[in-house]
Scaffold this active site. Sequence first.
Site, mmCIF file in Angstrom:
data_model
loop_
_atom_site.group_PDB
_atom_site.id
_atom_site.type_symbol
_atom_site.label_atom_id
_atom_site.label_comp_id
_atom_site.label_asym_id
_atom_site.label_seq_id
_atom_site.Cartn_x
_atom_site.Cartn_y
_atom_site.Cartn_z
ATOM 1 N N HIS A 37 0.841 -1.211 0.000
ATOM 2 C CA HIS A 37 0.000 0.000 0.000
ATOM 3 C C HIS A 37 0.870 1.253 0.000
ATOM 4 C CE1 HIS A 37 -2.793 -2.908 2.183
ATOM 5 N NE2 HIS A 37 -3.524 -2.520 1.168
ATOM 6 N N SER A 186 -2.628 -8.185 3.128
ATOM 7 C CA SER A 186 -3.137 -8.095 4.507
ATOM 8 C C SER A 186 -3.508 -9.482 5.018
ATOM 9 C CB SER A 186 -4.364 -7.183 4.556
ATOM 10 O OG SER A 186 -4.047 -5.943 3.973
#
Length: 282
Positions: A37, A186
């Site tokens: 990210h 994640s």
Amino acid sequence: MKIIQCIDEMQSIAQTARVNGKRIALVPTMGYLHQGHASLMVEGQKRADLLVASIFVNPTQFGVGEDFDSYPRDMENDMRVAESAGVDLIFAPRAADMYPVDYQTYVNVEKLTLPLCGANRPGHFRGVTTVVAKFFNIVSPHVALFGQKDYQQLAVIRQMVADLNMPVEVIGMPIVREADGLAMSSRNSYLSPAERVSALCLSNSLNAVRTAFCKGERSVAALKNLVLDTISKERCAAIDYVEFRHGLNLAAVDTADEQTVVALAVKIGKTRLIDNRVLGEE
Ligand code: PAF
């Protein structure tokens, strides 16, 4: 760095920024931020004056029995990662505001969402395109950045933007990997230490395919066998799909070329991981 929950406030900040001639970049995320990210954010910062990252675990892209409730959340760490990557505003709306009672409008890209992840996660991409379209309307970005780990998602979003004439430049950014090759996600946080080792079968099998491709192998059947051989050695790995597709339109191919993308979804224990590799890319 400011955190905004209110949709109207976010929309009005974006409108004012545009009136003042500022370029806006958006990095849409579901939080639990990692260096993948951060790489999108760092690039977004270079391309705009106002960098917005959305953090929203989007209920409409999770199917029944999927991990919406258990999806990892850590707002404090997310704030640290976003701030050090240069984010100006975090937009973290409430689900009840994004999807009020009687919400009834969805965006659906038809053909590109049928194979690969779309085949086993019905409705998933409809949820993704709907929430991304809403973010585009709320944040009014000039540019939006997405990771290539979600290769099909990126293709679907590009199609939506083209089909609906959305005035947003979509940038796809390279996959960021751990030192041993595992694609950052994640969902890696779900893996036990033993599963974390087994999960390397995804990147290892893609590397094996790329090596064979570089040595001249072009038969998809032969290349696919390399993936199957590598993954089948891991007892806790169960293949969801191994597909060789054209990199732009995601059509199935029998003969590999530089534009072919090898896309994998593999369950490691209970955790479903995806990874991919475009054969012509380093
Ligand atoms: O890739 C993701 O994290 C999500 O699918 C996205 C694009 C933020 C939409 O919820």
